[in-house]
Design a protein around this motif. Sequence first.
Motif, PDB file in Angstrom:
ATOM      1  N   PRO A  49       0.813  -1.232  -0.139  1.00 21.25           N
ATOM      2  CA  PRO A  49      -0.038  -0.056  -0.158  1.00 21.25           C
ATOM      3  C   PRO A  49       0.811   1.360   0.054  1.00 21.25           C
ATOM      4  CG  PRO A  49       0.081  -0.749   2.243  1.00 21.25           C
ATOM      5  CD  PRO A  49       0.793  -1.779   1.267  1.00 21.25           C
ATOM      6  N   SER A  50       0.170   2.410  -0.573  1.00 21.03           N
ATOM      7  CA  SER A  50       1.110   3.644  -0.652  1.00 21.03           C
ATOM      8  C   SER A  50      -0.179   4.644  -0.434  1.00 21.03           C
ATOM      9  CB  SER A  50       1.728   3.897  -1.946  1.00 21.03           C
ATOM     10  OG  SER A  50       2.658   5.026  -1.788  1.00 21.03           O
ATOM     11  N   TYR A  51       0.343   5.860  -0.648  1.00 20.93           N
ATOM     12  CA  TYR A  51      -0.884   7.037  -0.396  1.00 20.93           C
ATOM     13  C   TYR A  51      -1.943   6.905  -1.164  1.00 20.93           C
ATOM     14  CZ  TYR A  51       3.826   9.163   0.825  1.00 20.93           C
ATOM     15  OH  TYR A  51       4.926   9.595   1.334  1.00 20.93           O
ATOM     16  N   THR A  52      -1.921   6.437  -2.361  1.00 21.73           N
ATOM     17  CA  THR A  52      -2.947   6.476  -3.452  1.00 21.73           C
ATOM     18  C   THR A  52      -3.296   5.199  -4.248  1.00 21.73           C
ATOM     19  OG1 THR A  52      -1.929   7.496  -5.218  1.00 21.73           O
ATOM     20  CG2 THR A  52      -3.017   9.128  -3.628  1.00 21.73           C
ATOM     21  N   THR A  53      -2.267   4.269  -3.898  1.00 25.52           N
ATOM     22  CA  THR A  53      -2.314   3.306  -4.722  1.00 25.52           C
ATOM     23  C   THR A  53      -1.967   1.873  -4.046  1.00 25.52           C
ATOM     24  OG1 THR A  53       0.162   3.231  -4.963  1.00 25.52           O
ATOM     25  CG2 THR A  53      -1.312   4.441  -6.806  1.00 25.52           C
ATOM     26  N   LEU A  54      -2.084   0.747  -4.590  1.00 28.01           N
ATOM     27  CA  LEU A  54      -1.635  -0.587  -4.056  1.00 28.01           C
ATOM     28  C   LEU A  54      -0.913  -1.213  -5.283  1.00 28.01           C
ATOM     29  CD1 LEU A  54      -5.090  -1.814  -2.438  1.00 28.01           C
ATOM     30  CD2 LEU A  54      -2.808  -1.441  -1.308  1.00 28.01           C
TER      31      LEU A  54
END
Length: 237
Positions: A49-54
């Motif tokens: 997972p990241s700020y706005t994405t997977l």
Amino acid sequence: MTPRIEVSALDCLTLRLFDRIDERNMPWLLAAAERLTERLGSALIDLVPSYTTLLIHYDLNRLTADQARAEVLGALNGLTAAEDLGGREHLMPVWYDRRVGPELALIAERAGLDVDTVIERHAAHAYQVFALGFAPGFAFMGLVDECLATPRLATPRKRVAAGSVGIADRQTAAYPVASPGGWNLIGRTPVRLFDYRQDGYSLLRPGDRVRFEPIDHAAFLRLGGDDSAMPSMEYDR
């Protein structure tokens, strides 16, 4: 939210749920991560997972690219935001001081505040852990008060001491190990952020929340903090 699936590698897809960093993204990202983990099962190698994405790393021996894409789309059917992020709450002590936080005065000057107010505002918010990266256990957290937002240093330091707490734009973080770095340093924590002996190695994980607690120099040392590597010794001006 308009999800997009992007090809990142031969066996990796990026699921982009949002275009802007926002603390309200995390419940959706964690809900999607749970759905994808269940749906892909043993075909899933890793999920980041990241700020706005997977980032979805899947097993090519089990799924074709088209099948992987179809599974991702299926996992999004009827998706709702997670009510409970399931993360842990951390209270992280920080020695805020110019000796280990040389940009404290710079941030205060840019914001038109005194140093004590900068410390108060930085410690007033419970920060969301968005992602891990850059170095083992390095947690990108946010969002800091807009008045404290400060661009990264034009020239990164050659060495930043472990435990150093910094700000970059509207993000904040603590360096888990000594490394190069370009964040604006404002203090140092005695907390061990990365330990290969603990489960998962990293103290912080996406979905966790962190609140910083100002402590004095004596408490910093008592808690095991190391003040031997001051910033003036860590990089060349």
